[in-house]
Design a protein around this motif. Structure first.
Motif, PDB file in Angstrom:
ATOM      1  N   SER A 337       0.853  -1.178   0.000  1.00 26.19           N
ATOM      2  CA  SER A 337       0.000   0.000   0.000  1.00 26.19           C
ATOM      3  C   SER A 337       0.894   1.235   0.000  1.00 26.19           C
ATOM      4  O   SER A 337       2.121   1.140   0.139  1.00 26.19           O
ATOM      5  N   VAL A 338       0.270   2.406  -0.117  1.00 30.10           N
ATOM      6  CA  VAL A 338       1.035   3.644  -0.321  1.00 30.10           C
ATOM      7  C   VAL A 338       1.982   3.912   0.842  1.00 30.10           C
ATOM      8  O   VAL A 338       3.048   4.488   0.665  1.00 30.10           O
ATOM      9  N   LYS A 357       1.626   0.311 -10.800  1.00 34.58           N
ATOM     10  CA  LYS A 357       0.777   0.962  -9.802  1.00 34.58           C
ATOM     11  C   LYS A 357      -0.686   0.846 -10.230  1.00 34.58           C
ATOM     12  O   LYS A 357      -1.002   0.949 -11.421  1.00 34.58           O
ATOM     13  N   THR A 359      -4.526   2.361  -8.898  1.00 29.72           N
ATOM     14  CA  THR A 359      -5.203   3.199  -7.907  1.00 29.72           C
ATOM     15  C   THR A 359      -6.592   2.647  -7.626  1.00 29.72           C
ATOM     16  O   THR A 359      -7.339   2.308  -8.546  1.00 29.72           O
ATOM     17  N   THR A 360      -6.906   2.508  -6.337  1.00 27.23           N
ATOM     18  CA  THR A 360      -8.264   2.133  -5.946  1.00 27.23           C
ATOM     19  C   THR A 360      -8.844   3.268  -5.128  1.00 27.23           C
ATOM     20  O   THR A 360      -8.125   4.168  -4.681  1.00 27.23           O
ATOM     21  N   LYS A 361     -10.176   3.260  -4.961  1.00 32.36           N
ATOM     22  CA  LYS A 361     -10.827   4.246  -4.104  1.00 32.36           C
ATOM     23  C   LYS A 361     -11.526   3.527  -2.975  1.00 32.36           C
ATOM     24  O   LYS A 361     -12.212   2.524  -3.205  1.00 32.36           O
ATOM     25  N   ASP A 389      -7.923  -1.210 -15.205  1.00 34.33           N
ATOM     26  CA  ASP A 389      -6.875  -1.729 -14.312  1.00 34.33           C
ATOM     27  C   ASP A 389      -7.058  -3.234 -14.091  1.00 34.33           C
ATOM     28  O   ASP A 389      -6.098  -4.000 -14.063  1.00 34.33           O
ATOM     29  N   ASN A 479      -8.507   8.118  -2.417  1.00 33.49           N
ATOM     30  CA  ASN A 479      -7.584   7.380  -3.279  1.00 33.49           C
ATOM     31  C   ASN A 479      -6.701   6.458  -2.451  1.00 33.49           C
ATOM     32  O   ASN A 479      -6.197   6.849  -1.400  1.00 33.49           O
ATOM     33  N   ASP A 480      -6.535   5.247  -2.945  1.00 34.71           N
ATOM     34  CA  ASP A 480      -5.719   4.253  -2.230  1.00 34.71           C
ATOM     35  C   ASP A 480      -4.820   3.573  -3.248  1.00 34.71           C
ATOM     36  O   ASP A 480      -5.146   2.500  -3.757  1.00 34.71           O
ATOM     37  N   PRO A 481      -3.670   4.162  -3.589  1.00 39.21           N
ATOM     38  CA  PRO A 481      -2.804   3.581  -4.607  1.00 39.21           C
ATOM     39  C   PRO A 481      -2.091   2.336  -4.080  1.00 39.21           C
ATOM     40  O   PRO A 481      -1.616   2.332  -2.958  1.00 39.21           O
TER      41      PRO A 481
END
Ligand code: ATP
Ligand code: MG
Lengths: 669, 258
Positions: A337-338, A357, A359-361, A389, A479-481
């Protein structure tokens, strides 16, 4: 005295040999396990994987002690078997005037000689077996360590001491038994083969046996709708019902061998078609006598085999389950995770061959789904992902299914397969349901469901959602990259993976009242009561290895125990078979004199022997299947592949023994 | 018609340094329909002879012809077929199977090689009637008297309708009542059903039911006596011959024969 002991052993050479070899094999197993515990480098290597260097030796020592107890119990049972078939002969020695002290001395000598032979076989075999076992262990647990031949004087000494003592005690008990012989004279003159009988209450018991076994299987497996209310009639709690069912199974199996199978053979022998073919008639009669006479041994063997097959099957199933779990939770080499990608990039500098990479939300969503016939409304945390993605991830994670997602639709990713039930025309029951997001009031229609998490379930807080790219951009979430790394396949790469794995990183996210209502967004926080968590850094290789090691070890231990049980049960059956064949030899000779072709005589030997061996195998397989199935439904495992392989191997070994026994039988008379 | 021809038959048991000659160059023959007794001192080789004719044992040299076939030329399967179809053996130890009913014991030889003959029930009824076993068919051998068991053994030997019946001391373990009964059944078989019977015995009374007695001593042919007049006269002849074979001198008291 020693001379007489030797002659006696030679006279009963078949049973002496079977007994000594079986004891030898078991002692070899005991030696090998003992020697394994003594192999420092091996134990050290396993300890480093399992993160507890004492676990492995401790479990192995426990297994060793259990094995020794089992072997001693087996030897004692074996001795009673062997002695029972010799009472007539011993009686005769006493009648001929041999003092009981002298006869006792002979028996002690016999026991010690057998024990010495068993120990020689056991220690020589054990040294070879220990190397084999060590290699098997190394393979099953998946690591590289060179193994030499292991000669452990200490273990050998312990075993020699223990088993000489056991044989001495056995001999002494036999000697004491000889003193009581005179009193029983005349009581044992009954005929070798009593005429078959079937009385009314025997029919009742025979039916009761089959019913109990059937009910135990059906009740445990819960296979029909009417089972549950019937089970609850007793008013017992769940574990109590299971206990009762187990008891039913054990009692039923006993009755099956004591009554049902003999009754079946009896009826078979009465059937016109069978009566007109001597081979089948004689085989049915032999089976009647064998099942009736040896019912206790057969019952014991069935229970032991049930346990062995069930434990072997469960271990195999759990190994597969563990491997599937790793595949499901971390399918890619490293996901972070980030908050963790900086750490990975620092530690693995210069070793990263590829990275990506996604990106999720994070969003809170509310939906009503049908599960086990009931609708349930849940509000929970979703990690939303673009369809593009998802398609990209499918290239690295080929087991992901193709999903049907149009704008305004969403594919739901969750872990419980019960939501994926299909109704008429293979349509998903839950397809078409709505999911709403309190944060922006948006509603999407669920178009597809899957249990395969893109990037692996470990990096999710709870559920996942795949939506069209346009919907994704418009949605209001945090945002959860997520990052994916591939490292070089070198020793250095593996070392870094190990180091990263040691850094446990847990992400927490707030999930309080405000978040649920949508007035706040789910953001990272410290561990609180109202929070979701996930593993923020997942490294696949060390995890897979730990699972392989742990379950491989479990499989190994159960294989050892299973092997011991198999040898013991096969030996008991073989001895019973030899006893029977010796008693039956005059009958075979008569049949030959009456002109029965040898091929038909061989046929009788094979049919009856396989009947004796197959009965415990069939019932044990049935019971074991129910048990494994039960464990499978309790752990979401699957009874397939490996379980069947394990069962097939067990059955093949058992049938090989049956073939050997049939050969032996065919040679008498 | 010759049914059995024994031709220079020799049987030696044991190995090179410990030979026991059981039969020594024995020759004789038997015609169809005869009721022949074999007598001789204990150890003379009577059982050995019968076993060889039944193909349960094999000769060392010489040959045995039964119904025109040389037994020494047959292979295992053919010998089994021969035992099954041509001869009926009544063993001294009876050799009944204790876990089969009387009926199954009797019909056993007919069911060795399927298919069993279709008239199996009729044949069973016939021999049971002949040997007075009809009421006992459902019982087990352990539930019978010795004499009844002996008749079951005889019935088992007869059911295949063999041309030749061999009996090794069939009355050995019977009291005189039961023995007489069995012997009269055998005589009936010989006369009514025209079966050839060879019976080993060392009892002169039993032997007097035959119509010819072959005496053997030390495995060799010694003499033979043929019945010409009454049974009493035949009995006396047998006793005389027994005295001769035993070296003379002993002459037993003659029991009444009626
Ligand atoms: N299997 C064997 N091995 C060695 N010798 C044997 C065997 N069977 C028989 N004999 C010997 O062969 C000889 C003939 O034996 P056989 O049984 O034919 O005698 P018999 O005339 O039937 O005697 P009896 O009237 O006592 O039954 C005897 O000396 C016996 O010891
Ligand atoms: Mg004899």
């Amino acid at each position: 005295m020693r001379h007489l002991a030797w002659t006696n052993l030679k006279r009963h050479r078949h049973s002496t040999l079977i007994g000594a070899v079986a004891a030898g094999v078991l002692i070899a197993l005991a030696y090998a396990v003992g020697a394994l515990i003594d192999m420092r480098p091996l134990m050290h290597a396993t300890g480093s994987v399992l993160e507890d260097s004492r676990l492995m030796p401790a479990v192995m020592t426990l297994a060793w002690i259990l094995l020794l107890i089992f072997i001693v119990a087996f030897l004692i049972y074996l001795n009673t078997l062997l002695l029972a078939r010799r009472t007539e002969e011993l009686d005769m020695y006493r009648l001929l005037g041999m003092p009981s002290s002298r006869l006792g001395g002979v028996l002690i000598w016999e026991a010690l000689m057998t024990g010495a032979a068993a120990l020689v076989i056991g220690l020589v075999g054990g040294v070879l077996l220990s190397k084999l076992l060590a290699m098997a262990l190394v393979r099953l647990m998946g690591f590289q360590t060179a193994i030499g031949i292991q000669w452990s004087l200490q273990i050998a000494g312990q075993l020699i001491g223990l088993f000489l003592l056991v044989y001495l005690i056995v001999g002494a008990v036999n000697a004491a038994f000889v003193r009581t012989l005179g009193h029983q004279r005349g009581r044992r003159a009954e005929a070798q083969h009593l005429p078959p009988r079937l009385s009314g209450w025997q029919v009742v018991l025979a039916c009761a046996g089959m019913l109990l076994v059937g009910w135990s299987a059906i009740g445990t497996g819960n296979y029909f709708a009417w089972v549950r209310p019937l089970r609850q009639l007793t008013g017992l709690p769940g574990w109590g019902q299971l206990g009762l069912l187990t008891f039913c199974g054990i009692l039923g199996t006993y009755l099956v061998f004591r009554q049902s199978l003999p009754a079946a053979a009896f009826l078979l022998a009465r059937w016109r078609v069978v009566r007109r073919h001597a081979k089948w008639l004689l085989a049915a009669n032999t089976l009647y006598q064998r099942w009736r006479r040896d019912h206790f041994a057969l019952w014991l063997i069935t229970l032991l085999s049930t346990l062995t097959i069930a434990v072997l099957g469960s271990a195999a199933m759990l190994l597969q389950l563990g491997q599937r779990e790793v595949e499901n939770s971390m399918p890619l080499p490293i996901t972070a995770s980030v908050s963790n990608d900086a750490l990975v990039e620092k530690k693995a500098a210069g070793l990263i061959t590829r990275q990506a990479k996604v990106t999720t939300k994070r969003m809170v969503g509310k939906t009503t789904l049908r599960r086990q016939g009931r609708d349930d409304t849940t509000t929970t945390l979703y990690q939303v992902m673009r369809l593009s993605d998802y398609q990209r991830i499918r290239q690295w994670q080929p087991n992901l299914p193709a999903l049907q997602v149009a704008p305004g639709q969403a594919a739901l990713v969750l872990s419980d397969p019960a939501f994926l039930r299909r109704g008429p025309a293979q349509r998903l029951v839950n397809a078409g349901r709505q999911i709403t997001f309190p944060a922006d009031g948006r509603t999407l229609a669920i178009s597809d469901l899957t249990t395969a998490f893109p990037l692996g379930s470990a990096i999710y807080f709870d559920r996942g959602l795949v939506v069209a790219d346009s919907d994704f951009e418009a949605m209001r979430g945090v945002n959860d990259p997520l990052a994916i790394y591939w490292l070089k396949e070198t020793a250095a790469g593996h070392r870094v993976e190990q180091q990263l794995d040691d850094q446990t990183q847990i992400d927490y996210v707030r999930y309080d009242q405000a978040v649920r209502k949508g007035s706040k967004l789910p953001t990272m926080t410290k561990d609180t009561d109202d929070s979701f968590s996930r593993s923020g850094l997942n490294v696949r290789r060390p995890m897979a290895r730990a699972v392989d090691t742990l379950f491989g070890f479990a499989v190994f231990i159960t294989l050892l125990m299973g092997g011991a049980v198999l040898v013991a049960t096969a030996c008991i059956l073989l001895l019973k078979q030899v006893t029977h064949a010796q008693g039956r030899a005059p009958v075979r000779r008569v049949l030959w004199q009456l002109g029965m072709p040898t091929s038909q005589l061989t046929g009788v030997a094979y049919v009856s022997t396989f009947g004796v061996y197959l009965a415990p195998l069939v019932f044990a397989s049935l019971n074991a299947f129910v048990i494994v199935h039960f464990i499978a439904s309790a752990t979401a495992g699957q009874t397939g592949g490996l379980v069947l392989v394990v069962w097939a191997i067990y059955s093949l070994v058992d049938l090989a023994f049956a073939w050997l026994a049939a050969q032996l039988t065919d040679r008498y008379g | 018609m010759r049914i059995v021809t024994v031709d220079h038959l020799t049987k030696i048991y044991g190995h090179r340094f410990n030979r026991i000659g059981a039969l020594n160059d024995l020759s004789f023959h038997i015609d169809a329909g005869e009721f022949v007794g074999i007598m001789g001192p204990s150890g003379a080789g009577k059982s050995t002879l019968l076993n060889i004719i039944a193909s349960i044992d094999t000769p060392t040299t010489g040959s045995v012809w039964v119904g025109g076939i040389d037994l020494t030329q047959l292979n295992d399967a053919a010998l089994a077929k021969y035992r099954r179809e041509q001869v009926g053996f009544i063993f001294q130890e009876l050799n009944l199977l204790s876990d089969l009913t009387v009926a199954s014991n009797i019909t056993l030889p007919l069911t060795f090689v399927p298919p069993a003959p279709s008239d199996i029930e009729a044949r069973l009824a016939h021999v049971a009637d002949l040997l007075d076993l009809t009421g006992l068919l459902a019982r087990y051998p352990t539930e019978l008297s010795l004499g009844q068991r002996q008749r079951v053994a005889a019935a088992r030997a007869l059911i295949t309708q063999p041309a030749l019946i061999l009996a090794d001391e069939p009355t050995g373990s019977l009291d005189s009542m039961a023995a007489t009964e069995l012997l009269s059944y055998l005589t009936k078989l010989n006369l009514e059903e025209d079966r050839t019977i060879m019976m080993v015995t060392h009892d002169a009374f039993t032997a007097s039911f035959c119509n010819r007695i072959i005496f053997i001593r030390d495995g060799a042919y010694f003499a033979e006596v043929t019945r010409s007049g009454s049974r009493q006269a035949f009995f006396d002849q047998i006793i005389d011959m027994e005295a001769t074979i035993n070296g003379g001198g002993k002459r037993r008291e003659t029991p009444r024969v009626d």
